[in-house]
Design a protein around this motif. Structure first.
Motif, PDB file in Angstrom:
ATOM      1  N   UNK A  29       0.834  -1.202   0.000  1.00 42.42           N
ATOM      2  CA  UNK A  29       0.000   0.000   0.000  1.00 42.42           C
ATOM      3  C   UNK A  29       0.870   1.254   0.000  1.00 42.42           C
ATOM      4  N   UNK A  30       1.953   1.221   0.775  1.00 48.90           N
ATOM      5  CA  UNK A  30       2.868   2.372   0.795  1.00 48.90           C
ATOM      6  C   UNK A  30       3.551   2.548  -0.562  1.00 48.90           C
ATOM      7  N   UNK A  31       3.960   1.440  -1.175  1.00 47.67           N
ATOM      8  CA  UNK A  31       4.609   1.518  -2.486  1.00 47.67           C
ATOM      9  C   UNK A  31       3.645   2.085  -3.536  1.00 47.67           C
ATOM     10  N   UNK A  32       2.380   1.711  -3.431  1.00 42.61           N
ATOM     11  CA  UNK A  32       1.379   2.229  -4.371  1.00 42.61           C
ATOM     12  C   UNK A  32       1.196   3.734  -4.225  1.00 42.61           C
ATOM     13  N   UNK A  33       1.474   4.257  -3.043  1.00 41.19           N
ATOM     14  CA  UNK A  33       1.299   5.696  -2.810  1.00 41.19           C
ATOM     15  C   UNK A  33       2.503   6.518  -3.272  1.00 41.19           C
TER      16      UNK A  33
END
Length: 78
Positions: free
Chosen positions: A58-62
């Protein structure tokens, strides 16, 4: 008389075997408990790992997507 002695020896051996069998049953029960505890711990760790992976994804997607063809690189030889 020799038959009595022989029977006593057999009875002793049977008693020792029964005691050993009981010991092994107790040891086996303890080992099974340990296996179950370790399986529970493993499952918990797997679950925590999957949750951590999901948070990282989720952090990488942001993260913003790089727009340049070549990202800025520092020269560590200078």
């Amino acid at each position: 008389m020799a038959d009595n002695h022989h029977l006593d020896q057999i009875a002793e051996r049977v008693e020792r075997l029964l005691l050993r069998h009981e010991e092994l049953q107790r040891t086996n029960a303890l080992l099974l408990e340990q296996v179950q505890a370790l399986q529970t711990e493993r499952d918990s760790l797997k679950s925590r790992l999957n949750a951590a992976r999901a948070r990282i994804d989720a952090l990488l997607d942001r993260l913003p997507v790089a727009t340049t063809a070549e990202p800025h690189r520092k020269d560590h030889n200078a």
